[in-house]
Design an enzyme around this catalytic site. Structure first.
Site, PDB file in Angstrom:
ATOM      1  N   LYS A   1     -11.365   0.563  -2.145  1.00 50.76           N
ATOM      2  CA  LYS A   1     -10.407   1.326  -2.944  1.00 50.76           C
ATOM      3  C   LYS A   1     -10.662   1.747  -4.642  1.00 50.76           C
ATOM      4  CE  LYS A   1      -7.163   0.235   0.830  1.00 50.76           C
ATOM      5  NZ  LYS A   1      -7.952   0.786   1.416  1.00 50.76           N
TER       6      LYS A   1
ATOM      7  N   SER B   1       0.934  -1.439   0.497  1.00 52.79           N
ATOM      8  CA  SER B   1       0.147   0.051   0.672  1.00 52.79           C
ATOM      9  C   SER B   1       0.329   1.425  -0.323  1.00 52.79           C
ATOM     10  CB  SER B   1      -0.870   0.076   1.028  1.00 52.79           C
ATOM     11  OG  SER B   1      -0.187  -0.241   2.084  1.00 52.79           O
TER      12      SER B   1
ATOM     13  N   HIS C   1      -5.154  -3.412  -2.960  1.00 51.04           N
ATOM     14  CA  HIS C   1      -4.494  -2.383  -3.963  1.00 51.04           C
ATOM     15  C   HIS C   1      -4.224  -2.992  -5.576  1.00 51.04           C
ATOM     16  CE1 HIS C   1      -4.138   1.139  -1.253  1.00 51.04           C
ATOM     17  NE2 HIS C   1      -3.750   0.075   0.113  1.00 51.04           N
TER      18      HIS C   1
HETATM   19  C1  LIG Z   1      -3.208  -3.735   2.223  1.00 51.82           C
HETATM   20  C2  LIG Z   1      -4.740  -2.899   2.655  1.00 51.82           C
HETATM   21  N1  LIG Z   1      -5.456  -3.940   3.322  1.00 51.82           N
HETATM   22  C3  LIG Z   1      -6.076  -3.508   3.978  1.00 51.82           C
HETATM   23  C4  LIG Z   1      -6.525  -2.162   3.723  1.00 51.82           C
HETATM   24  C5  LIG Z   1      -8.188  -1.848   5.475  1.00 51.82           C
HETATM   25  O1  LIG Z   1      -9.570  -2.151   3.747  1.00 51.82           O
HETATM   26  P1  LIG Z   1     -10.719  -0.831   4.583  1.00 51.82           P
HETATM   27  O2  LIG Z   1     -10.577   0.143   4.166  1.00 51.82           O
HETATM   28  O3  LIG Z   1     -11.755  -0.793   3.468  1.00 51.82           O
HETATM   29  O4  LIG Z   1     -10.892  -1.298   5.822  1.00 51.82           O
HETATM   30  C6  LIG Z   1      -6.455  -0.848   3.477  1.00 51.82           C
HETATM   31  C7  LIG Z   1      -6.679   0.618   3.411  1.00 51.82           C
HETATM   32  O5  LIG Z   1      -6.625   1.272   4.251  1.00 51.82           O
HETATM   33  C8  LIG Z   1      -4.700  -1.851   2.965  1.00 51.82           C
HETATM   34  O6  LIG Z   1      -4.160  -0.418   2.145  1.00 51.82           O
END
Ligand SMILES: Cc1ncc(COP(=O)(O)O)c(C=O)c1O
Length: 394
Positions: free
Chosen positions: A239, A180, A208
């Site tokens: 996203k 990320s 992502h």
């Molecule tokens: C790699 C990754 N996993 C999980 C999440 C969590 O997702 P969410 O924003 O839907 O809670 C995010 C985002 O913040 C992320 O970047």
């Protein structure tokens, strides 16, 4: 002195370290340009990669679902909150991911903190990439399994740790598909091979990669041609899909166990019908719109090439996430502020979201950026680099 004084002390310490965060209020939808602090600025900090949160088909689906089902689920899914839009969305997700089944959670965070404790517990071993997302780290902590962290994308290190893991009952390897904060892609074929050799489960967080990589945007696992049931795929609807929610895609039995045991699934209210309908419509648009992915990658390439020519240091990302590493948090914040003054919102990312001394601007492009917006961003970086990066901000 009262018992709450420590709150002010902690805020002051964050300020001193350049790590205090402030909420900004955006006054428009996350398209290429947003209205922020009273003016229009080019947005380089959104995960709405394909621009689907404002796609007419997606908005129409959300409106229709609200008219039929109302605004909220008003119950947990196991009680009364499991409306028919969940079934449609989960079937669509399983089809998209080529898995037997899929289960939607209220966020990606809830999905990771639910699935990891379901898969492993005391007496088990988790092998986790050093740059994995915080929700994975929290899931590992909640599980009470032993967690060993392997060097970023280092399959040899992973292999060494696994070769010493015979005493553990179960083994789980967990990795982001696309990282990320760095934008690089995990070497899944090698990781999968090692997982198979050492009888370990493999969980890929594709927050992502979904919508962006692989055939029809199916994600990182598809990007490597690894579709199937042996890799557990987690992803988000928040996203590229432009809505909200997380999901797990895998075997029927896995979904069955999650429904029965995952605390982050059981003890929370279902998602609003509009969100589910929007995500379902966005999935359809995602799969049928290769042009969106082409535009996304074309913008990423253009911005990356231009910033490199201007002398910025970018990490070797292969995706829509372009990290400009600046070092200490104060410097990252100053340059983000200078860019904002030039009409570009490029958020500074600081510890604990990234390791110490790697504070950065995390730039993200969107398929819906115009060529003029990308140019405006490049021009702003050119001005800031001359005025600030190489001289007074070093
Ligand atoms: C790699 C990754 N996993 C999980 C999440 C969590 O997702 P969410 O924003 O839907 O809670 C995010 C985002 O913040 C992320 O970047």
């Amino acid at each position: 002195m009262d018992s709450h004084d420590w709150l002010d002390t902690e805020c002051a310490a964050l300020e001193q370290a350049g790590l205090r965060r402030h909420l900004r209020t955006v006054m428009s939808a996350p398209t290429g340009t947003i209205h922020l602090d009273g003016r229009d600025v080019v947005l380089l900090g959104s995960n709405n990669y394909l621009g689907l949160s404002t796609h007419p088909q997606v908005i129409a689906a959300a409106v229709e679902a609200t008219q039929v089902f109302g605004t909220g689920a008003s119950g947990s899914r196991l009680i009364s909150g499991n409306n028919e839009r969940y079934t449609t969305l989960e079937t669509n997700l399983a089809t998209t991911k080529h898995t037997e089944a899929a289960l939607v959670f209220s966020s990606g965070y809830a999905a990771n903190t639910s699935i990891i404790p379901l898969l492993v517990g005391e007496g088990d071993l988790i092998l986790s990439d050093t740059l994995n997302h915080a929700s994975i780290i929290d899931g590992c902590r909640l599980s009470r399994a032993t967690t060993q962290v392997y060097q970023h994308c280092d399959v040899e290190h992973l292999k060494t740790l696994l070769s010493e893991s015979a005493a553990f009952r179960r083994r789980l390897i967990v990795t982001d598909g696309v990282f990320s904060m760095d934008g690089d892609i995990a070497p899944l074929p090698d990781i999968y091979e090692v997982a198979t050799r050492y009888d370990a489960m493999l969980l890929v967080d594709d927050a992502h990669g979904f919508g962006v990589l692989g055939r029809d945007g199916r994600g990182t696992v598809s990007h490597f041609g690894l579709d199937g049931e042996s890799i557990i795929q987690m992803g988000t609807l928040s996203k590229a899909i432009g809505a909200l929610g997380g999901y797990i895609a895998g075997r029927h039995a896995l979904v069955e166990l999650l429904i029965n045991k995952a605390r982050g699934f059981i003890f929370t209210t279902g998602l609003p019908p509009a969100t589910l309908a929007a995500a379902n419509a966005a999935l359809d648009v995602m799969r049928s719109s290769p042009d969106l992915r082409q535009r996304l990658f074309s913008h990423a390439k253009r911005l990356k090439t231009a910033l490199t020519h201007l002398g910025y240091t970018l990490l070797p990302s292969e995706t829509q996430i372009l990290p400009v590493v600046l070092g200490n948090p104060q410097r990252a914040t100053r340059i983000a502020d200078a860019l904002l003054a030039e009409g570009v919102f490029a958020p500074a990312i600081r510890p604990p979201a990234v390791p110490p001394d790697t504070s950065r601007l995390r730039l993200t492009v969107m398929a819906t950026h115009t060529e003029a917006e990308i140019q405006q961003a490049i021009d702003a970086f050119a001005t800031v680099s001359q005025d600030s990066v190489s001289s007074s901000y070093s």
